[in-house]
Motif scaffolding. Sequence first.
Motif, short mmCIF file in Angstrom:
data_model
loop_
_atom_site.label_atom_id
_atom_site.label_comp_id
_atom_site.label_asym_id
_atom_site.label_seq_id
_atom_site.Cartn_x
_atom_site.Cartn_y
_atom_site.Cartn_z
N PHE A 140 37.87 51.68 24.19
CA PHE A 140 37.99 52.60 23.06
C PHE A 140 38.20 51.84 21.75
N VAL A 141 39.09 50.85 21.77
CA VAL A 141 39.39 50.09 20.55
C VAL A 141 38.13 49.38 20.05
N ILE A 142 37.38 48.79 20.97
CA ILE A 142 36.19 48.02 20.57
C ILE A 142 35.09 48.94 20.04
N HIS A 143 34.77 49.99 20.80
CA HIS A 143 33.61 50.81 20.46
C HIS A 143 33.89 51.87 19.41
N GLU A 144 35.12 52.35 19.33
CA GLU A 144 35.43 53.42 18.39
C GLU A 144 36.12 52.94 17.12
N LEU A 145 36.73 51.76 17.16
CA LEU A 145 37.47 51.26 16.00
C LEU A 145 36.83 50.00 15.41
N ARG A 146 36.71 48.97 16.23
CA ARG A 146 36.25 47.69 15.69
C ARG A 146 34.75 47.65 15.43
N LEU A 147 33.94 48.26 16.29
CA LEU A 147 32.49 48.24 16.07
C LEU A 147 32.08 48.98 14.79
N PRO A 148 32.54 50.22 14.55
CA PRO A 148 32.21 50.86 13.27
C PRO A 148 32.72 50.08 12.07
N ARG A 149 33.91 49.49 12.22
CA ARG A 149 34.48 48.70 11.13
C ARG A 149 33.61 47.48 10.83
N THR A 150 33.12 46.83 11.87
CA THR A 150 32.26 45.66 11.69
C THR A 150 30.93 46.04 11.05
N MET A 151 30.34 47.14 11.52
CA MET A 151 29.06 47.58 10.96
C MET A 151 29.22 47.97 9.50
N LEU A 152 30.32 48.62 9.17
CA LEU A 152 30.57 48.98 7.78
C LEU A 152 30.77 47.72 6.94
N GLY A 153 31.44 46.71 7.51
CA GLY A 153 31.60 45.45 6.80
C GLY A 153 30.27 44.78 6.51
N LEU A 154 29.34 44.89 7.45
CA LEU A 154 27.99 44.34 7.22
C LEU A 154 27.35 44.99 5.99
N VAL A 155 27.37 46.31 5.96
CA VAL A 155 26.70 47.04 4.89
C VAL A 155 27.41 46.84 3.55
N VAL A 156 28.75 46.93 3.56
CA VAL A 156 29.52 46.75 2.32
C VAL A 156 29.33 45.36 1.76
N GLY A 157 29.35 44.34 2.63
CA GLY A 157 29.16 42.97 2.16
C GLY A 157 27.80 42.75 1.53
N MET A 158 26.75 43.25 2.19
CA MET A 158 25.40 43.11 1.62
C MET A 158 25.31 43.81 0.26
N ALA A 159 25.82 45.04 0.21
CA ALA A 159 25.70 45.83 -1.02
C ALA A 159 26.45 45.18 -2.18
N LEU A 160 27.68 44.74 -1.94
CA LEU A 160 28.46 44.16 -3.03
C LEU A 160 27.90 42.80 -3.46
N GLY A 161 27.41 42.02 -2.50
CA GLY A 161 26.82 40.73 -2.86
C GLY A 161 25.59 40.90 -3.73
N VAL A 162 24.69 41.80 -3.32
CA VAL A 162 23.47 42.05 -4.10
C VAL A 162 23.82 42.67 -5.46
N ALA A 163 24.78 43.61 -5.48
CA ALA A 163 25.18 44.24 -6.75
C ALA A 163 25.72 43.20 -7.72
N GLY A 164 26.54 42.27 -7.23
CA GLY A 164 27.08 41.23 -8.10
C GLY A 164 25.99 40.34 -8.66
N ALA A 165 25.02 39.96 -7.82
CA ALA A 165 23.93 39.10 -8.30
C ALA A 165 23.08 39.82 -9.35
N LEU A 166 22.80 41.10 -9.13
CA LEU A 166 22.00 41.86 -10.10
C LEU A 166 22.75 42.03 -11.41
N LEU A 167 24.05 42.34 -11.33
CA LEU A 167 24.82 42.54 -12.54
C LEU A 167 24.90 41.26 -13.36
N GLN A 168 25.06 40.13 -12.69
CA GLN A 168 25.10 38.85 -13.39
C GLN A 168 23.75 38.52 -14.02
#
Length: 342
Positions: free
Chosen positions: A62-90
């Motif tokens: 339960f911890v892996i599939h319901e808590l850590r996996l969604p958290r990791t996937m969200l980290g993937l998307v948030v990291g990509m988005a913020l990295g690209v946004a920072g590069a574009l803004l600069q």
Amino acid sequence: MCQAGEARRPLPLMFVWLSACLAAVCFLSLLFGAGEIGPGASLSSLLGMREGAAQHAEEAAFVIHELRLPRTMLGLVVGMALGVAGALLQAVARNPLAEPGLLGVSAGSAFAVAIALMLGASAATLRVSVAQLGALGGCLCVLAAARMRGVGNDPVRLVLAGAVLSGLLGALTSMILLVDQRTADEIRFWIVGSLAGRHLEDLQAILPSLALAGVITLLIGRPLAALALGERVAVGLGHHPRLVRLLAIGVVALLVGATTAVAGPIAFVGLVVPFAARALAGPDIRRTLWLCLPLGPLVVIGADIVSRLVVQPSELPLGVLTALIGAPVLILVVRSQRLPTL
């Protein structure tokens, strides 16, 4: 000479190497957490091994599939988005210190969310578009500041102007929280920035915005590279600088607004990631954007893992840790003898 040498480094090789590092960090994200389920039990659950009591095995799954996996996937998307946004803004501000958290873009998004909550919305029904409109307002303020005489040409002054805007919006947000207890209860944990407690439904809500932002980014990559050579060169090559800047600002608003809506304002990722990407790829914005895709999640998920472990059994908010990481990078860039030209 150094920049030319960096630009000749093979981009596919660097991308594959960083992607391999990211895969390893994602695997570690599934193994480590602040709770009682340690790396051994997590690894056994991932491998399908049912060692120990059945209840303990079910809890690990339960911890892996319901808590850590969604958290990791969200980290993937948030990291990509913020990295690209920072590069574009600069690239748009032509300033290596331009970052959504420093220049008020994230603060504008958080302010818009606070107003929406005060007017009766709830965290569960909050629309991503609200945060994106606030981010767009912050972006327009950044663009206006970048064109002010004596500000846009001075990276430090631009950051100071952004700090003033962030402080003002932060103060207004705090006033809303003081006068509205329900809003304060809804926003208290979200506003410090965190991936904890999020679900895959949160990720699904922002995917259309991120897909649109990705398509526009692919279209403006070449014009942005031409714009870095000067407006006259860009016009001579058939591009429209003002339209390119507006599209880039729109992409930043989409990316920052979406990530702020689901994870709260996470500062300094948009500064650290493009800084590292340019160090590896050179000044070409197209190469920088490609490397931001694995580097962003690498920073966000790595910081999230550390945030789970440093104050066990509790967790340190992700936004606090990224600030601790990003502040020295900001000082390093400011104290450089010559700021990189974008």
